[in-house]
Write a protein that holds these residues in place. Structure first.
Motif, PDB file in Angstrom:
ATOM      1  N   ASP A 192       0.835  -1.208   0.000  1.00 17.25           N
ATOM      2  CA  ASP A 192       0.000   0.000   0.000  1.00 17.25           C
ATOM      3  C   ASP A 192       0.868   1.256   0.000  1.00 17.25           C
ATOM      4  O   ASP A 192       0.589   2.209  -0.734  1.00 17.25           O
ATOM      5  CB  ASP A 192      -0.929   0.023   1.225  1.00 17.25           C
ATOM      6  N   LEU A 193       1.914   1.258   0.804  1.00 23.57           N
ATOM      7  CA  LEU A 193       2.785   2.436   0.880  1.00 23.57           C
ATOM      8  C   LEU A 193       3.613   2.610  -0.393  1.00 23.57           C
ATOM      9  O   LEU A 193       3.833   3.742  -0.844  1.00 23.57           O
ATOM     10  CB  LEU A 193       3.661   2.371   2.127  1.00 23.57           C
ATOM     11  N   ASP A 194       4.041   1.509  -0.995  1.00 27.09           N
ATOM     12  CA  ASP A 194       4.739   1.608  -2.289  1.00 27.09           C
ATOM     13  C   ASP A 194       3.816   2.198  -3.352  1.00 27.09           C
ATOM     14  O   ASP A 194       4.214   3.071  -4.126  1.00 27.09           O
ATOM     15  CB  ASP A 194       5.248   0.237  -2.741  1.00 27.09           C
ATOM     16  N   ASP A 195       2.577   1.709  -3.391  1.00 25.00           N
ATOM     17  CA  ASP A 195       1.598   2.233  -4.349  1.00 25.00           C
ATOM     18  C   ASP A 195       1.296   3.704  -4.068  1.00 25.00           C
ATOM     19  O   ASP A 195       1.144   4.502  -4.997  1.00 25.00           O
ATOM     20  CB  ASP A 195       0.305   1.415  -4.313  1.00 25.00           C
ATOM     21  N   LEU A 196       1.227   4.058  -2.795  1.00 27.26           N
ATOM     22  CA  LEU A 196       0.978   5.451  -2.423  1.00 27.26           C
ATOM     23  C   LEU A 196       2.119   6.340  -2.910  1.00 27.26           C
ATOM     24  O   LEU A 196       1.885   7.440  -3.422  1.00 27.26           O
ATOM     25  CB  LEU A 196       0.812   5.571  -0.906  1.00 27.26           C
ATOM     26  N   ALA A 197       3.349   5.866  -2.788  1.00 24.36           N
ATOM     27  CA  ALA A 197       4.510   6.644  -3.234  1.00 24.36           C
ATOM     28  C   ALA A 197       4.470   6.866  -4.747  1.00 24.36           C
ATOM     29  O   ALA A 197       4.873   7.926  -5.229  1.00 24.36           O
ATOM     30  CB  ALA A 197       5.804   5.949  -2.820  1.00 24.36           C
ATOM     31  N   VAL A 198       3.986   5.883  -5.484  1.00 25.26           N
ATOM     32  CA  VAL A 198       3.839   6.040  -6.937  1.00 25.26           C
ATOM     33  C   VAL A 198       2.742   7.057  -7.241  1.00 25.26           C
ATOM     34  O   VAL A 198       2.863   7.892  -8.127  1.00 25.26           O
ATOM     35  CB  VAL A 198       3.528   4.678  -7.607  1.00 25.26           C
ATOM     36  N   ASN A 199       1.674   6.990  -6.460  1.00 24.15           N
ATOM     37  CA  ASN A 199       0.516   7.853  -6.673  1.00 24.15           C
ATOM     38  C   ASN A 199       0.772   9.294  -6.255  1.00 24.15           C
ATOM     39  O   ASN A 199       0.197  10.223  -6.813  1.00 24.15           O
ATOM     40  CB  ASN A 199      -0.676   7.281  -5.893  1.00 24.15           C
ATOM     41  N   VAL A 200       1.616   9.477  -5.251  1.00 21.24           N
ATOM     42  CA  VAL A 200       1.921  10.817  -4.734  1.00 21.24           C
ATOM     43  C   VAL A 200       3.450  10.984  -4.718  1.00 21.24           C
ATOM     44  O   VAL A 200       4.072  11.001  -3.650  1.00 21.24           O
ATOM     45  CB  VAL A 200       1.326  11.021  -3.318  1.00 21.24           C
ATOM     46  N   PRO A 201       4.049  11.097  -5.894  1.00 20.76           N
ATOM     47  CA  PRO A 201       5.520  11.110  -5.956  1.00 20.76           C
ATOM     48  C   PRO A 201       6.158  12.279  -5.211  1.00 20.76           C
ATOM     49  O   PRO A 201       7.294  12.159  -4.744  1.00 20.76           O
ATOM     50  CB  PRO A 201       5.813  11.178  -7.459  1.00 20.76           C
ATOM     51  N   GLU A 202       5.443  13.372  -5.058  1.00 20.69           N
ATOM     52  CA  GLU A 202       6.015  14.515  -4.341  1.00 20.69           C
ATOM     53  C   GLU A 202       6.188  14.228  -2.847  1.00 20.69           C
ATOM     54  O   GLU A 202       6.897  14.950  -2.155  1.00 20.69           O
ATOM     55  CB  GLU A 202       5.171  15.779  -4.566  1.00 20.69           C
ATOM     56  N   ARG A 203       5.569  13.166  -2.340  1.00 17.77           N
ATOM     57  CA  ARG A 203       5.696  12.782  -0.928  1.00 17.77           C
ATOM     58  C   ARG A 203       6.453  11.454  -0.753  1.00 17.77           C
ATOM     59  O   ARG A 203       6.445  10.871   0.327  1.00 17.77           O
ATOM     60  CB  ARG A 203       4.306  12.659  -0.291  1.00 17.77           C
ATOM     61  N   LYS A 204       7.094  10.987  -1.825  1.00 18.15           N
ATOM     62  CA  LYS A 204       7.723   9.664  -1.810  1.00 18.15           C
ATOM     63  C   LYS A 204       8.735   9.509  -0.679  1.00 18.15           C
ATOM     64  O   LYS A 204       8.734   8.484   0.019  1.00 18.15           O
ATOM     65  CB  LYS A 204       8.385   9.378  -3.149  1.00 18.15           C
ATOM     66  N   ALA A 205       9.586  10.474  -0.477  1.00 16.58           N
ATOM     67  CA  ALA A 205      10.619  10.352   0.565  1.00 16.58           C
ATOM     68  C   ALA A 205       9.977  10.141   1.937  1.00 16.58           C
ATOM     69  O   ALA A 205      10.396   9.257   2.701  1.00 16.58           O
ATOM     70  CB  ALA A 205      11.526  11.583   0.571  1.00 16.58           C
ATOM     71  N   ARG A 206       8.966  10.918   2.244  1.00 12.54           N
ATOM     72  CA  ARG A 206       8.304  10.792   3.554  1.00 12.54           C
ATOM     73  C   ARG A 206       7.554   9.467   3.658  1.00 12.54           C
ATOM     74  O   ARG A 206       7.567   8.824   4.706  1.00 12.54           O
ATOM     75  CB  ARG A 206       7.349  11.970   3.778  1.00 12.54           C
ATOM     76  N   ILE A 207       6.939   9.053   2.575  1.00 14.06           N
ATOM     77  CA  ILE A 207       6.211   7.780   2.578  1.00 14.06           C
ATOM     78  C   ILE A 207       7.184   6.630   2.828  1.00 14.06           C
ATOM     79  O   ILE A 207       6.881   5.700   3.591  1.00 14.06           O
ATOM     80  CB  ILE A 207       5.430   7.600   1.260  1.00 14.06           C
ATOM     81  N   MET A 208       8.370   6.688   2.239  1.00 14.08           N
ATOM     82  CA  MET A 208       9.357   5.631   2.442  1.00 14.08           C
ATOM     83  C   MET A 208       9.870   5.622   3.885  1.00 14.08           C
ATOM     84  O   MET A 208      10.179   4.561   4.440  1.00 14.08           O
ATOM     85  CB  MET A 208      10.515   5.771   1.452  1.00 14.08           C
ATOM     86  N   GLU A 209       9.947   6.806   4.509  1.00 13.70           N
ATOM     87  CA  GLU A 209      10.317   6.859   5.934  1.00 13.70           C
ATOM     88  C   GLU A 209       9.249   6.174   6.783  1.00 13.70           C
ATOM     89  O   GLU A 209       9.570   5.416   7.707  1.00 13.70           O
ATOM     90  CB  GLU A 209      10.474   8.312   6.384  1.00 13.70           C
ATOM     91  N   VAL A 210       7.986   6.441   6.465  1.00 12.65           N
ATOM     92  CA  VAL A 210       6.886   5.812   7.204  1.00 12.65           C
ATOM     93  C   VAL A 210       6.893   4.304   6.970  1.00 12.65           C
ATOM     94  O   VAL A 210       6.669   3.518   7.901  1.00 12.65           O
ATOM     95  CB  VAL A 210       5.528   6.445   6.814  1.00 12.65           C
ATOM     96  N   LYS A 211       7.191   3.891   5.751  1.00 12.76           N
ATOM     97  CA  LYS A 211       7.281   2.453   5.450  1.00 12.76           C
ATOM     98  C   LYS A 211       8.359   1.804   6.329  1.00 12.76           C
ATOM     99  O   LYS A 211       8.142   0.719   6.878  1.00 12.76           O
ATOM    100  CB  LYS A 211       7.591   2.252   3.971  1.00 12.76           C
ATOM    101  N   ALA A 212       9.497   2.464   6.461  1.00 10.85           N
ATOM    102  CA  ALA A 212      10.555   1.939   7.328  1.00 10.85           C
ATOM    103  C   ALA A 212      10.081   1.871   8.780  1.00 10.85           C
ATOM    104  O   ALA A 212      10.415   0.921   9.509  1.00 10.85           O
ATOM    105  CB  ALA A 212      11.814   2.804   7.211  1.00 10.85           C
ATOM    106  N   ASP A 213       9.286   2.849   9.201  1.00  9.99           N
ATOM    107  CA  ASP A 213       8.733   2.835  10.558  1.00  9.99           C
ATOM    108  C   ASP A 213       7.773   1.660  10.757  1.00  9.99           C
ATOM    109  O   ASP A 213       7.718   1.068  11.838  1.00  9.99           O
ATOM    110  CB  ASP A 213       8.015   4.152  10.866  1.00  9.99           C
ATOM    111  N   VAL A 214       6.989   1.341   9.722  1.00 10.27           N
ATOM    112  CA  VAL A 214       6.078   0.191   9.795  1.00 10.27           C
ATOM    113  C   VAL A 214       6.901  -1.091   9.968  1.00 10.27           C
ATOM    114  O   VAL A 214       6.575  -1.950  10.798  1.00 10.27           O
ATOM    115  CB  VAL A 214       5.181   0.101   8.538  1.00 10.27           C
ATOM    116  N   GLU A 215       7.961  -1.211   9.189  1.00 12.12           N
ATOM    117  CA  GLU A 215       8.820  -2.391   9.293  1.00 12.12           C
ATOM    118  C   GLU A 215       9.468  -2.484  10.676  1.00 12.12           C
ATOM    119  O   GLU A 215       9.554  -3.568  11.261  1.00 12.12           O
ATOM    120  CB  GLU A 215       9.872  -2.351   8.179  1.00 12.12           C
TER     121      GLU A 215
END
Length: 160
Positions: free
Chosen positions: A91-114
């Motif tokens: 879901d977060l990978d798809d979100l990063a594709v959908n909202v590329p301007e927020r990709k860096a922050r989304i990837m940080e949140v993904k790391a937090d989920v992990e």
């Protein structure tokens, strides 16, 4: 106008009408393009909101599954938590594709989920293998599972 014949007058009126129609067509096309762009933007935002909603749900299920292992000792919860982790990652990978301007922050949140999954796994194992005090130390500590869960929930909310 007296020197102009009916044929010339009709040609002038026809030319002016054609020019007016071309201008109206141009304005209509421009307006339709703006409406289409706004619709695309709205659809992208709607898709992003749905992906974020799904990611939040998956994170909640990770927490629930690992808490259940902690309480019941049922190790099947580890597999459930892992499934939910993979779904949240997607879901977060798809979100990063959908909202590329927020990709860096989304990837940080993904790391937090992990990291939350890993911490929850460690907590559940501590409860199961070392007892309540060991599990509580991981759950309730300053950097514990409860505080990590709350921080992650806030981070997910802030992505909106």
């Amino acid at each position: 106008m007296k020197n102009l014949g009916i044929k010339k007058i009709m040609m002038i009126v026809l030319a002016l009408s054609a020019i007016g129609m071309i201008m109206m067509l141009s304005l209509s096309t421009s307006q339709l393009n703006r409406i289409y762009s706004a619709g695309e933007r709205q659809q992208r935002l709607t898709d992003a909101m749905l992906l974020l909603k799904d990611a939040r749900f998956q994170v909640g299920q990770i927490q629930q599954s690992l808490t259940n292992v902690s309480v019941t000792g049922d190790v099947g919860g580890y597999d459930d938590a892992l499934e939910h982790l993979h779904a949240a990652q997607k879901d977060l990978d798809d979100l990063a594709v959908n909202v590329p301007e927020r990709k860096a922050r989304i990837m940080e949140v993904k790391a937090d989920v992990e990291a939350l999954h890993k911490q929850g796994f460690t907590m559940a194992a501590a409860y199961t293998n070392k007892g309540r005090e060991a599990g509580n130390a991981i759950m309730k500590g300053a950097d514990g599972f409860n505080n990590s869960s709350a921080a992650l929930a806030k981070a997910l909310n802030d992505l909106v």
